[in-house]
Enzyme design. Sequence first.
Site, PDB file in Angstrom:
ATOM      1  N   ASN A 105       4.502 -21.436 -33.055  1.00 28.40           N
ATOM      2  CA  ASN A 105       4.414 -22.424 -34.131  1.00 28.40           C
ATOM      3  C   ASN A 105       3.409 -21.979 -35.194  1.00 28.40           C
ATOM      4  OD1 ASN A 105       6.166 -23.834 -32.531  1.00 28.40           O
ATOM      5  ND2 ASN A 105       4.579 -25.189 -31.691  1.00 28.40           N
ATOM      6  N   HIS A 122       3.403 -16.104 -34.676  1.00 29.10           N
ATOM      7  CA  HIS A 122       4.200 -16.085 -35.913  1.00 29.10           C
ATOM      8  C   HIS A 122       3.388 -16.488 -37.138  1.00 29.10           C
ATOM      9  CE1 HIS A 122       8.158 -16.572 -33.418  1.00 29.10           C
ATOM     10  NE2 HIS A 122       7.559 -15.423 -33.227  1.00 29.10           N
ATOM     11  N   GLY A 191       8.746 -26.224 -24.911  1.00 28.09           N
ATOM     12  CA  GLY A 191       9.328 -26.554 -26.209  1.00 28.09           C
ATOM     13  C   GLY A 191       9.833 -25.373 -26.999  1.00 28.09           C
ATOM     14  N   GLU A 219      15.750 -30.183 -22.756  1.00 26.35           N
ATOM     15  CA  GLU A 219      17.076 -29.529 -22.683  1.00 26.35           C
ATOM     16  C   GLU A 219      16.995 -28.233 -21.874  1.00 26.35           C
ATOM     17  OE1 GLU A 219      18.222 -32.432 -25.365  1.00 26.35           O
ATOM     18  OE2 GLU A 219      19.564 -30.945 -24.421  1.00 26.35           O
ATOM     19  N   ALA A 235       7.341 -32.739 -23.988  1.00 29.95           N
ATOM     20  CA  ALA A 235       6.011 -32.170 -23.742  1.00 29.95           C
ATOM     21  C   ALA A 235       4.933 -33.251 -23.728  1.00 29.95           C
ATOM     22  CB  ALA A 235       5.696 -31.134 -24.826  1.00 29.95           C
TER      23      ALA A 235
HETATM   24  N1  APR Z   1       9.171 -31.515 -25.908  1.00 28.22           N
HETATM   25  C1  APR Z   1       9.496 -30.287 -25.437  1.00 28.22           C
HETATM   26  N2  APR Z   1      10.526 -29.543 -25.941  1.00 28.22           N
HETATM   27  C2  APR Z   1      11.233 -30.091 -26.948  1.00 28.22           C
HETATM   28  C3  APR Z   1      10.966 -31.368 -27.481  1.00 28.22           C
HETATM   29  C4  APR Z   1       9.876 -32.084 -26.913  1.00 28.22           C
HETATM   30  N3  APR Z   1       9.549 -33.315 -27.357  1.00 28.22           N
HETATM   31  N4  APR Z   1      11.879 -31.622 -28.482  1.00 28.22           N
HETATM   32  C5  APR Z   1      12.680 -30.524 -28.558  1.00 28.22           C
HETATM   33  N5  APR Z   1      12.306 -29.616 -27.631  1.00 28.22           N
HETATM   34  C6  APR Z   1      12.884 -28.298 -27.362  1.00 28.22           C
HETATM   35  C7  APR Z   1      14.338 -28.136 -27.702  1.00 28.22           C
HETATM   36  O1  APR Z   1      15.134 -28.526 -26.590  1.00 28.22           O
HETATM   37  C8  APR Z   1      14.420 -26.622 -27.963  1.00 28.22           C
HETATM   38  O2  APR Z   1      14.686 -25.938 -26.739  1.00 28.22           O
HETATM   39  O3  APR Z   1      12.196 -27.403 -28.192  1.00 28.22           O
HETATM   40  C9  APR Z   1      13.019 -26.262 -28.433  1.00 28.22           C
HETATM   41  C10 APR Z   1      12.937 -25.930 -29.916  1.00 28.22           C
HETATM   42  O4  APR Z   1      13.671 -24.749 -30.101  1.00 28.22           O
HETATM   43  P1  APR Z   1      13.710 -24.085 -31.550  1.00 28.22           P
HETATM   44  O5  APR Z   1      13.979 -25.120 -32.577  1.00 28.22           O
HETATM   45  O6  APR Z   1      14.595 -22.887 -31.400  1.00 28.22           O
HETATM   46  O7  APR Z   1      12.214 -23.605 -31.830  1.00 28.22           O
HETATM   47  P2  APR Z   1      11.514 -22.320 -31.256  1.00 28.22           P
HETATM   48  O8  APR Z   1      12.005 -21.998 -29.866  1.00 28.22           O
HETATM   49  O9  APR Z   1      10.062 -22.515 -31.426  1.00 28.22           O
HETATM   50  O10 APR Z   1      12.014 -21.176 -32.271  1.00 28.22           O
HETATM   51  C11 APR Z   1      11.403 -19.889 -32.083  1.00 28.22           C
HETATM   52  O11 APR Z   1      12.485 -19.094 -34.052  1.00 28.22           O
HETATM   53  O12 APR Z   1      13.100 -20.075 -35.981  1.00 28.22           O
HETATM   54  C12 APR Z   1      12.262 -19.103 -35.460  1.00 28.22           C
HETATM   55  O13 APR Z   1      10.119 -18.280 -36.010  1.00 28.22           O
HETATM   56  C13 APR Z   1      10.834 -19.449 -35.710  1.00 28.22           C
HETATM   57  O14 APR Z   1       8.991 -19.714 -34.165  1.00 28.22           O
HETATM   58  C14 APR Z   1      10.369 -20.008 -34.380  1.00 28.22           C
HETATM   59  C15 APR Z   1      11.225 -19.233 -33.406  1.00 28.22           C
END
Ligand code: APR
Length: 257
Positions: A105, A122, A191, A219, A235
Amino acid sequence: MRAIEIPQDLALTLRRATRVVVLTGAGISAESGVPTFRDAQTGLWAKFDPRELATPSAFARNPRLVWDWYASRREALAGIVPNPGHVALARMDALVHDFLLATQNVDGLHERAGSRRLVELHGNIARVKCSREHRVVAKWETPGGDLPPPCPHCGALLRPDVVWFEEMLPEDALARAERAARRAEVMLVVGTSAEVWPAAALPRHAKAAGARLVEVNPEATPLSEVADDVLRARAGIALPALVAAAWPDAPHAAPAV
Ligand code: APR
């Protein structure tokens, strides 16, 4: 909000662990109101896919659009605070001997919650750097015209200090996270869709080195079937419950927001 049952042996293993690593993604900030990447973009940016804005070619093609997207996300963060999930990890940082939090994040919420042993894989959206020399710039004028502000040192365009798709992660941050993952006794993955590399490799390194792998996500993800424990919850619910189960007698530290 539904409580969650923490397996007793997981709580015990976490309490006894001296080396713990955590990888977080956008999901841990969702309960603070920060949209995840895989959520539909809201408002003005609904028509853009982040993967088409967070790239060097998007910045080369339309630097002002990319600059304004990050500026709008930076402004949106002004009214956002860490949630109980961030605070729980900050407490864990203070309770575990050898602890590292690696986050994907860029919202700065872990640091605001009090996490200290932290690597931002990142980058951080609050920081701006020169697009040519990559030197961080402390302050800049909000630009008129149709370009981002110029670097005060060399005149090249300024850009957000974040890692875009196709770009390399900060070497030291990644190396620190990889070293920690390979020696962890417990690794929490919170997350994240675990789809973006090289961050997504960290849990696999930890698992291969014998760590107990715990996924916290409402998920399923590609990691779910290799995780030793899956806390299928948000979380903000699961992490405070995990910390309370592992350290029932620890003082409830207030969040440093
Ligand atoms: N608590 C925990 N997990 C959660 C919650 C919550 N309240 N709400 C959503 N999630 C989960 C979703 O199920 C999903 O698996 O968080 C995840 C978010 O996934 P992404 O949107 O893909 O985000 P992330 O995994 O951080 O993306 C990784 O990709 O877009 C690039 O550089 C960007 O750092 C980012 C990287």
